[in-house]
Structure formats: C-alpha cells, structure tokens
Write an enzyme that holds these catalytic residues in place. Structure first.
Site, short mmCIF file in Angstrom:
data_model
loop_
_atom_site.label_atom_id
_atom_site.label_comp_id
_atom_site.label_asym_id
_atom_site.label_seq_id
_atom_site.Cartn_x
_atom_site.Cartn_y
_atom_site.Cartn_z
N GLU A 1 0.83 -1.23 0.00
CA GLU A 1 0.00 0.00 0.00
C GLU A 1 0.86 1.28 0.00
O GLU A 1 0.43 2.30 -0.51
CB GLU A 1 -0.92 0.02 1.24
CG GLU A 1 -2.01 -1.03 1.23
CD GLU A 1 -3.21 -0.65 0.37
OE1 GLU A 1 -3.41 0.55 0.12
OE2 GLU A 1 -3.93 -1.57 -0.06
N GLU B 1 -2.06 9.01 -0.39
CA GLU B 1 -2.35 8.48 -1.72
C GLU B 1 -1.93 9.50 -2.78
O GLU B 1 -2.15 10.70 -2.61
CB GLU B 1 -3.86 8.21 -1.81
CG GLU B 1 -4.29 7.49 -3.05
CD GLU B 1 -5.79 7.19 -3.03
OE1 GLU B 1 -6.44 7.35 -1.98
OE2 GLU B 1 -6.31 6.81 -4.10
#
Ligand code: NAG
Length: 268
Positions: A130, A139
């Site tokens: 991730e 992100e």
C-alpha cells in the site's frame, strides 16, 4: 406444531436481523471497552472473552511477542527498499508501530504461534504494498474532484473542506472509515483526517484498527481472504492480477523471514 415452527422461524429471523444490523465491521468502542465477536462494545467477559476482536481482550492463545518478530532489522529492511524522494522515510517508525500495538493486544494472538507470525507477515505485506515500502504517507494522484465522501453514512458526515483519500500504512480511505477509526482511536477523523498523515502513532493505530475490525477475522482463511478484505472489489476475481501478485510476493517473503509456511489460498 406448524404454528410453533413458524414462530421459531420468525424468532430466528428477528434475532438474525438484530445481529446483522450491528455487524457492519464497525467496532468503534471506547478505549476501555472490548469489541465482542458480534461487534458489540462492553467490558465484561462476554465482550472481552472468547472471540473478542479488539480492545483489552482477556483471551490470548499463543505466546508470540510481536516486538520480537517486528525487529528493528525487519522494519528497517522494509524502509530501506523505499527509493528516492520518500516522505514516509522520515515518518513511519517501528516505535510508532509498537505504540499503536499497545491498543490492539489481540493482533497476531489468534491460533498457534505460527498463525500469529503469518498474521504479522500478512499485515506488513499489505503495508509494504500500500505504501511502496513505507515510502508514501498519502495516496498519490487523487483527482481534485474526488473527496472520497460517501453520503450514505449519516453517522459520519463529511466536512466539505476535507478530503478522505488514502493515508497511513494501510491507506485509510472514505469518510466512514475516518469517522469510525477516529471514534475508536479518539481523534477527530472527520474534522482532521490529515492527522493520519501527521502523527505516526495515530497513523499506525488506524492501520491496526482497520486490520482488527475488517481483516483479522479472515486471516485463518488464507492470505487471499485478507486481500479480499482490504481491496477485494478492485483486485480480486481477475480485476488486478499484478497487485494481487505483489501482495502475495511480499507475504511469502516475510513468511520466509519469520520461518513460517505461507499456507494455502494465497490468491483471491
Ligand atoms: C508516540 O508514541 C511514543 C511511544 O509511546 C511516544 O513516546 C510519543 O510521545 C508518541 N508521539 C506522539 C506524537 O504522541
């Protein structure tokens, strides 16, 4: 007799209905409360005993010491893979992980010692995937029009000036996850989602909160079930083979490092 069994059937339906209404993977208990196997919060043995998912559970079933497995060498081994300009390198620390672990004493405590070690391998495999080996805190490349606000969750109303994109070791996303994690960990998830990118202890707590609430119960079904619990709709069933493979490779690597077999059902 016909009437009686009809009544039993109805009663069963009602009970199942009541339980299902509370099972939303949403175990936002206060710090002193346990989350029971049915996702209710409380402090007695019914909640903190057998099946307890998070909080100060009284059940431990193996003697794995997580800090002894997640050594400085292991943690830095992941960080050192991060290449180039990596905000995560000066953010994520083993100390922050261990601090967060204090709030989740059931992590890696289900089943045998080998089960515990493979749960640690699974957790860090997803974290590595991730975050690009703990490189990224937030992100990347989120379109400016996407706030990850789902208005179907009135309990977790979005702050219109905040964005709920992925942050932290497991990239916590969506208002309902920020809201529920904030309630459980005691920070303002909806009003201050950026806390997950600024405070490494809270950041790791959100990852362990997500894990213990949504993933921990799948670990015994094989690593593939944990992929499904984290990003199944986007990756499983052939939707993103390379991401599934990336997660599996990290998992196998960490299992080897910990000296445990990865088990069956690795994919999803
Ligand atoms: C994070 O946890 C460590 C270890 O418990 C503690 O020393 C430190 O003060 C914490 N940091 C913050 C910002 O709360």
């Amino acid at each position: 007799m016909g009437t009686l069994s009809l009544q039993n059937g109805l009663l069963t339906l009602i009970i199942v209905g009541i339980l299902a209404a509370n099972v939303k993977g949403d175990c936002s208990c206060a710090a002193n409360e346990c989350c029971s196997k049915y996702d209710f919060c409380g402090t007695t043995a019914e909640y903190c005993g057998e099946g307890c998912k998070s909080g100060p559970c009284t059940t431990t079933t193996n003697d794995v010491s997580v800090p002894d497995i997640v050594t400085e060498d292991f943690f830095n081994g992941i960080l050192n893979q991060a290449q180039g300009d990596c905000p995560g390198k000066s953010f994520y620390t083993r100390a922050a992980f261990l601090d967060a672990l204090n709030s989740y004493n059931q992590f890696a405590k289900s089943g045998s010692s080998d089960d515990g070690k493979s749960e640690i391998a699974a957790f860090f495999a997803h974290v590595t995937h991730e975050t690009g080996s703990l490189c990224y805190i937030e992100e990347r490349d989120v379109p400016t029009t996407e706030n990850n606000c789902n208005a179907d969750y009135p309990d977790y109303p979005c702050n219109p000036s905040k964005r709920y994109y992925g942050r932290g070791p497991l990239q916590l996303t969506w208002n309902y996850n920020y809201g529920a994690a904030g309630k459980a960990i005691q920070f303002d998830g909806l009003g201050s989602p950026e806390t997950v990118a600024n405070d490494a202890n809270i950041s790791f707590k959100t990852a362990l909160w997500y894990w213990m609430t949504n993933v921990h119960q799948s670990v015994s079904q094989g690593f593939g079930a944990t992929i499904r619990a984290i990003n199944g709709p986007k990756e499983c069933d052939g939707k993103d083979h390379s991401k599934v493979q990336s997660r599996i490779q990290y998992y196998q690597q960490y299992c080897t490092q910990f000296g445990v077999a990865p088990g069956d059902n690795l994919s999803c």
